[in-house]
Design a protein around this motif. Structure first.
Motif, PDB file in Angstrom:
ATOM      1  N   ILE A   1       0.837  -1.204   0.000  1.00 21.73           N
ATOM      2  CA  ILE A   1       0.000   0.000   0.000  1.00 21.73           C
ATOM      3  C   ILE A   1       0.868   1.249   0.000  1.00 21.73           C
ATOM      4  CG2 ILE A   1      -1.701   1.322   1.315  1.00 21.73           C
ATOM      5  CD1 ILE A   1      -2.827  -1.310   2.338  1.00 21.73           C
ATOM      6  N   GLY A   2       1.914   1.258   0.836  1.00 27.39           N
ATOM      7  CA  GLY A   2       2.803   2.419   0.889  1.00 27.39           C
ATOM      8  C   GLY A   2       3.500   2.681  -0.434  1.00 27.39           C
ATOM      9  N   ASP A   3       3.981   1.620  -1.087  1.00 20.95           N
ATOM     10  CA  ASP A   3       4.632   1.786  -2.394  1.00 20.95           C
ATOM     11  C   ASP A   3       3.642   2.262  -3.451  1.00 20.95           C
ATOM     12  OD1 ASP A   3       6.952   0.956  -1.230  1.00 20.95           O
ATOM     13  OD2 ASP A   3       6.971  -1.037  -2.129  1.00 20.95           O
ATOM     14  N   SER A   4       2.404   1.774  -3.379  1.00 22.45           N
ATOM     15  CA  SER A   4       1.383   2.190  -4.346  1.00 22.45           C
ATOM     16  C   SER A   4       1.059   3.676  -4.197  1.00 22.45           C
ATOM     17  CB  SER A   4       0.111   1.357  -4.161  1.00 22.45           C
ATOM     18  OG  SER A   4       0.372  -0.021  -4.366  1.00 22.45           O
TER      19      SER A   4
ATOM     20  N   TRP B   1       1.592   6.604  -6.975  1.00 21.47           N
ATOM     21  CA  TRP B   1       0.479   7.497  -7.318  1.00 21.47           C
ATOM     22  C   TRP B   1       0.904   8.963  -7.227  1.00 21.47           C
ATOM     23  CZ3 TRP B   1      -2.538  10.437  -3.590  1.00 21.47           C
ATOM     24  CH2 TRP B   1      -3.609  11.116  -4.181  1.00 21.47           C
ATOM     25  N   ARG B   2       1.695   9.313  -6.216  1.00 26.56           N
ATOM     26  CA  ARG B   2       2.206  10.678  -6.120  1.00 26.56           C
ATOM     27  C   ARG B   2       3.110  11.002  -7.308  1.00 26.56           C
ATOM     28  NH1 ARG B   2       2.874   9.632  -0.112  1.00 26.56           N
ATOM     29  NH2 ARG B   2       1.213  10.826   0.872  1.00 26.56           N
ATOM     30  N   LEU B   3       3.906  10.027  -7.718  1.00 23.06           N
ATOM     31  CA  LEU B   3       4.756  10.221  -8.895  1.00 23.06           C
ATOM     32  C   LEU B   3       3.903  10.499 -10.126  1.00 23.06           C
ATOM     33  CD1 LEU B   3       7.594   9.947 -10.299  1.00 23.06           C
ATOM     34  CD2 LEU B   3       6.999   7.543 -10.660  1.00 23.06           C
ATOM     35  N   TYR B   4       2.824   9.754 -10.285  1.00 23.78           N
ATOM     36  CA  TYR B   4       1.924   9.921 -11.427  1.00 23.78           C
ATOM     37  C   TYR B   4       1.317  11.324 -11.453  1.00 23.78           C
ATOM     38  CZ  TYR B   4      -2.446   9.387 -14.074  1.00 23.78           C
ATOM     39  OH  TYR B   4      -3.489   9.562 -14.941  1.00 23.78           O
ATOM     40  N   VAL B   5       0.923  11.823 -10.302  1.00 25.95           N
ATOM     41  CA  VAL B   5       0.274  13.141 -10.238  1.00 25.95           C
ATOM     42  C   VAL B   5       1.274  14.261 -10.476  1.00 25.95           C
ATOM     43  CG1 VAL B   5      -0.970  14.741  -8.740  1.00 25.95           C
ATOM     44  CG2 VAL B   5      -1.570  12.313  -8.726  1.00 25.95           C
ATOM     45  N   ILE B   6       2.428  14.189  -9.835  1.00 28.83           N
ATOM     46  CA  ILE B   6       3.364  15.309  -9.927  1.00 28.83           C
ATOM     47  C   ILE B   6       4.046  15.390 -11.288  1.00 28.83           C
ATOM     48  CG2 ILE B   6       5.450  14.142  -9.104  1.00 28.83           C
ATOM     49  CD1 ILE B   6       6.055  16.639  -7.469  1.00 28.83           C
ATOM     50  N   TRP B   7       4.116  14.285 -12.001  1.00 25.73           N
ATOM     51  CA  TRP B   7       4.674  14.308 -13.364  1.00 25.73           C
ATOM     52  C   TRP B   7       3.568  14.486 -14.400  1.00 25.73           C
ATOM     53  CZ3 TRP B   7       9.535  14.356 -15.480  1.00 25.73           C
ATOM     54  CH2 TRP B   7      10.604  14.245 -14.585  1.00 25.73           C
ATOM     55  N   ASP B   8       2.542  15.233 -14.035  1.00 27.90           N
ATOM     56  CA  ASP B   8       1.462  15.597 -14.965  1.00 27.90           C
ATOM     57  C   ASP B   8       0.792  14.366 -15.577  1.00 27.90           C
ATOM     58  OD1 ASP B   8       1.891  18.290 -14.503  1.00 27.90           O
ATOM     59  OD2 ASP B   8       3.386  18.423 -16.096  1.00 27.90           O
ATOM     60  N   LYS B   9       0.650  13.314 -14.767  1.00 27.67           N
ATOM     61  CA  LYS B   9      -0.080  12.102 -15.152  1.00 27.67           C
ATOM     62  C   LYS B   9       0.499  11.446 -16.418  1.00 27.67           C
ATOM     63  CE  LYS B   9      -4.295  13.748 -12.959  1.00 27.67           C
ATOM     64  NZ  LYS B   9      -5.736  14.025 -13.098  1.00 27.67           N
ATOM     65  N   ARG B  10       1.814  11.368 -16.447  1.00 27.98           N
ATOM     66  CA  ARG B  10       2.486  10.708 -17.565  1.00 27.98           C
ATOM     67  C   ARG B  10       2.531   9.197 -17.299  1.00 27.98           C
ATOM     68  NH1 ARG B  10       7.652  14.812 -18.484  1.00 27.98           N
ATOM     69  NH2 ARG B  10       6.410  16.725 -18.764  1.00 27.98           N
ATOM     70  N   ILE B  11       1.712   8.486 -18.015  1.00 20.91           N
ATOM     71  CA  ILE B  11       1.563   7.058 -17.779  1.00 20.91           C
ATOM     72  C   ILE B  11       2.841   6.297 -18.117  1.00 20.91           C
ATOM     73  CG2 ILE B  11       0.272   4.993 -18.443  1.00 20.91           C
ATOM     74  CD1 ILE B  11      -2.145   6.726 -18.902  1.00 20.91           C
ATOM     75  N   LEU B  12       3.494   6.680 -19.204  1.00 24.86           N
ATOM     76  CA  LEU B  12       4.697   5.961 -19.628  1.00 24.86           C
ATOM     77  C   LEU B  12       5.789   6.019 -18.568  1.00 24.86           C
ATOM     78  CD1 LEU B  12       4.982   6.949 -23.412  1.00 24.86           C
ATOM     79  CD2 LEU B  12       4.165   4.798 -22.425  1.00 24.86           C
TER      80      LEU B  12
ATOM     81  N   LEU C   1       4.067  -4.202  -8.602  1.00 26.87           N
ATOM     82  CA  LEU C   1       3.320  -5.437  -8.822  1.00 26.87           C
ATOM     83  C   LEU C   1       4.210  -6.663  -8.600  1.00 26.87           C
ATOM     84  CD1 LEU C   1       1.198  -4.529 -11.988  1.00 26.87           C
ATOM     85  CD2 LEU C   1       0.431  -4.686  -9.609  1.00 26.87           C
ATOM     86  N   ALA C   2       5.458  -6.575  -9.072  1.00 33.08           N
ATOM     87  CA  ALA C   2       6.398  -7.681  -8.867  1.00 33.08           C
ATOM     88  C   ALA C   2       6.677  -7.878  -7.382  1.00 33.08           C
ATOM     89  CB  ALA C   2       7.688  -7.410  -9.621  1.00 33.08           C
ATOM     90  N   PHE C   3       6.772  -6.765  -6.647  1.00 28.86           N
ATOM     91  CA  PHE C   3       6.956  -6.866  -5.204  1.00 28.86           C
ATOM     92  C   PHE C   3       5.792  -7.594  -4.542  1.00 28.86           C
ATOM     93  CE2 PHE C   3       5.501  -4.927  -1.207  1.00 28.86           C
ATOM     94  CZ  PHE C   3       6.502  -5.376  -0.346  1.00 28.86           C
ATOM     95  N   GLY C   4       4.563  -7.214  -4.932  1.00 31.19           N
ATOM     96  CA  GLY C   4       3.397  -7.868  -4.354  1.00 31.19           C
ATOM     97  C   GLY C   4       3.354  -9.361  -4.654  1.00 31.19           C
TER      98      GLY C   4
END
Length: 317
Positions: free
Chosen positions: A107-110, A114-125, A135-138
């Protein structure tokens, strides 16, 4: 130097866990105050995540208390029963502790990704690789828990297999923390630097506090995980102590960022720097911070002079 025995490692680990749970308890109620006061859709999502992590942390320490009772009270009815109890990793309370630790870290890593996704202007790539690592960690984490529950200490190959899975699990989590934290801090630094270069006067970057908030919080988790991996590689029972602490630290880190933002630590020095920076233009350089306690919508930096200059925004941490 005396070798750390399994029972002593378990006792020290529970003591550390208890201390960190006290910190976690205080931070959780601070999160309640900060997030409920905000009353935004994002705040409710973060509140739900913080609540789930706090519940998992409570289950983790409750399982640790149960293991203390079983290991030092009930197992002492037979000679050296306590020692053999702590050697047995298939006991239900240990499996429960490992499962809650993996889930809390997941949960903490997710949240961090998510913060990375938001602050980088939602750049999916940009987020594809960190998401795949999480996902590999989980997958590795839950496979490790499953294999531990079916472990036979008499089978050397099975023990080595479980140890390899555990090593892969925490290596992936460490990679996530270091990589994503670096990307978030770099993004904040770059955008704030672009805004500050609009003035010719040299001045300190007021957003360094934001960067250190992210780096310091992520560094606590990364440092603990690195120590655990180092001792785990040496097959030392000190890794047990670090693993127990990590079950609480994984919930402390996201809450710490929320609380520090909510208390306004990340706004320190903005008024002074922004007012002095705009004197060259004969008017103030308006730098405002629309601060969200989660850094998801926060730190929207708008640098605009009286001539209608460009804006640079940082949408969230």
């Amino acid at each position: 130097m005396k070798v750390l025995t399994p029972d002593l490692a378990a006792l020290v680990g529970l003591w550390c866990t208890t201390v960190f749970y006290g910190v976690n308890l205080v931070l959780y109620f601070c999160c309640l105050h900060v997030l409920i006061r905000r009353r935004t859709s994002t705040s409710w999502v973060l509140l739900g995540a913080a609540t789930v992590q706090f519940v998992l942390s409570t289950v983790h320490i409750a399982a640790g208390l149960r293991s203390m009772i079983e290991g030092f009270i009930w197992s002492n009815q037979v000679p050296e029963g306590s020692y053999y109890y702590w050697e047995d990793m298939t006991r239900p309370v240990y499996i429960l502790q490992e499962a809650t630790t993996v889930t809390n870290c997941l949960i903490g890593d997710s949240i961090l990704v998510w913060r990375l996704y938001v602050i980088w202007d939602k750049r999916i790539l940009l987020c594809l690789f960190p998401v795949s690592v999480v996902l590999a960690f989980g997958v590795c984490g839950y496979i490790s828990v499953y294999r531990i529950s079916h472990l036979s200490l008499s089978d050397v190959h099975m023990v080595d297999d479980v140890l390899n899975w555990l090593q892969a699990t925490w290596s992936l989590s460490l990679v996530t923390q270091i990589l994503v934290t670096t990307l978030i801090a770099t993004r904040i630094w770059w955008l704030s630097r672009r805004a500050l270069t609009r003035t010719s006067r040299k001045q300190s970057n007021p957003y360094m506090t934001v960067i250190w908030t992210v780096v310091e919080s992520g560094g606590v988790y990364a440092f603990t995980a690195a120590l655990m991996l180092a001792f785990f590689t040496q097959r030392s029972h000190v890794s047990t102590v670090m693993g127990d602490a990590l079950g609480q630290i994984s919930a402390i880190v996201p809450s710490l960022i929320i609380v520090r933002a909510g208390l306004g630590y990340s706004q320190t020095g903005l008024s002074r720097d922004s007012s002095s920076a705009g004197s060259r233009y004969g008017g103030p350089l308006h730098i405002t911070v629309d601060q969200s306690v989660s850094y998801d919508q926060g730190y929207k930096l708008e640098g605009r002079d009286e001539y209608g200059g460009n804006r640079h925004s940082t949408n969230g941490v």
